[in-house]
Design a protein around this motif. Sequence first.
Motif, PDB file in Angstrom:
ATOM      1  N   VAL A 120      62.375 -36.705 -78.584  1.00  0.00           N
ATOM      2  CA  VAL A 120      63.397 -36.914 -78.056  1.00  0.00           C
ATOM      3  C   VAL A 120      63.102 -38.264 -77.208  1.00  0.00           C
ATOM      4  O   VAL A 120      63.957 -39.087 -77.558  1.00  0.00           O
ATOM      5  CB  VAL A 120      64.111 -35.935 -77.090  1.00  0.00           C
ATOM      6  N   VAL A 179      59.297 -35.685 -73.345  1.00  0.00           N
ATOM      7  CA  VAL A 179      59.295 -34.459 -73.920  1.00  0.00           C
ATOM      8  C   VAL A 179      58.168 -33.890 -74.830  1.00  0.00           C
ATOM      9  O   VAL A 179      57.965 -34.821 -75.734  1.00  0.00           O
ATOM     10  CB  VAL A 179      60.570 -34.307 -74.531  1.00  0.00           C
ATOM     11  N   ARG A 214      62.574 -24.793 -76.684  1.00  0.00           N
ATOM     12  CA  ARG A 214      63.914 -24.903 -76.878  1.00  0.00           C
ATOM     13  C   ARG A 214      64.248 -24.175 -78.209  1.00  0.00           C
ATOM     14  O   ARG A 214      65.319 -23.474 -78.061  1.00  0.00           O
ATOM     15  CB  ARG A 214      64.327 -26.215 -76.894  1.00  0.00           C
ATOM     16  N   GLU A 267      71.186 -40.246 -72.137  1.00  0.00           N
ATOM     17  CA  GLU A 267      70.191 -38.854 -72.041  1.00  0.00           C
ATOM     18  C   GLU A 267      70.880 -37.590 -72.665  1.00  0.00           C
ATOM     19  O   GLU A 267      70.466 -36.928 -73.227  1.00  0.00           O
ATOM     20  CB  GLU A 267      69.388 -38.878 -70.769  1.00  0.00           C
ATOM     21  N   PRO A 268      72.111 -37.341 -71.845  1.00  0.00           N
ATOM     22  CA  PRO A 268      72.657 -35.838 -72.282  1.00  0.00           C
ATOM     23  C   PRO A 268      73.071 -36.243 -73.689  1.00  0.00           C
ATOM     24  O   PRO A 268      73.198 -35.056 -74.359  1.00  0.00           O
ATOM     25  CB  PRO A 268      73.868 -36.085 -71.272  1.00  0.00           C
ATOM     26  N   ASP A 327      70.058 -35.186 -75.660  1.00  0.00           N
ATOM     27  CA  ASP A 327      69.848 -34.210 -75.753  1.00  0.00           C
ATOM     28  C   ASP A 327      70.853 -33.083 -76.610  1.00  0.00           C
ATOM     29  O   ASP A 327      70.193 -31.991 -77.212  1.00  0.00           O
ATOM     30  CB  ASP A 327      69.898 -33.671 -74.216  1.00  0.00           C
ATOM     31  N   ALA A 370      69.315 -33.648 -80.064  1.00  0.00           N
ATOM     32  CA  ALA A 370      67.971 -32.807 -80.173  1.00  0.00           C
ATOM     33  C   ALA A 370      68.084 -31.481 -80.327  1.00  0.00           C
ATOM     34  O   ALA A 370      67.586 -30.832 -81.398  1.00  0.00           O
ATOM     35  CB  ALA A 370      67.135 -33.251 -79.080  1.00  0.00           C
ATOM     36  N   ASN A 371      69.068 -30.906 -79.694  1.00  0.00           N
ATOM     37  CA  ASN A 371      69.307 -29.247 -79.762  1.00  0.00           C
ATOM     38  C   ASN A 371      70.012 -29.110 -81.010  1.00  0.00           C
ATOM     39  O   ASN A 371      69.722 -28.038 -81.667  1.00  0.00           O
ATOM     40  CB  ASN A 371      70.176 -28.756 -78.534  1.00  0.00           C
TER      41      ASN A 371
END
Length: 185
Positions: free
Chosen positions: A8, A12, A20, A139-140, A143, A146-147
């Motif tokens: 990411v 990280v 995760r 950034e959120p 995230d 990425a999730n």
Amino acid sequence: MSLRNFHVNGNVTDEELLSRSSGFIETLVASFRQAAANGSFSFGPLTLKDPDLNRVHSVVTEIDSRRLFFACGDDEIPHYAMRSLYEVRNSIREHAKGVWANPSCELLVQEISHTLSEACTAAEKLGGEQVHMGSKEFEPFIDIIANMRLKVWALVAALKTKLGSVINPRNLPQEINVQVEKHDL
């Protein structure tokens, strides 16, 4: 361990990404065990009909061929990521239509579709295509993407585990594949 092309950002670590995914994989395994206990599908030898196999192959190829799922990082441009996310979600919805001979494959494809829809909704709440790389929402946004990638690849690995070498995505992170195989879906 290294997740090839799965970072990411530089802060990280591989271990953080794998941690995760492990929670999601454990939840996934628990869901499938519950479905098996309720008679929704069996773990025995699978007999797939050609339409099911073709649909699963199309779904996996759709994921495996998109940069959104295998080349990520700080250079992710939200506008293009969202466009690709919408396209893959719609394509998988089309492939999932109809009656399935194998309910367990249908369940996995439905879960992939649901994961993509959840990511769309979460990213849209941040601004979706309007998010810019320098904004506080970036950034959120990364995230969320990425999730979503972790969940989708775990589901693809589950399909690969169930169907064997018929499903062989080139960009499936090996570490996720190994984790899913360990849980013996």
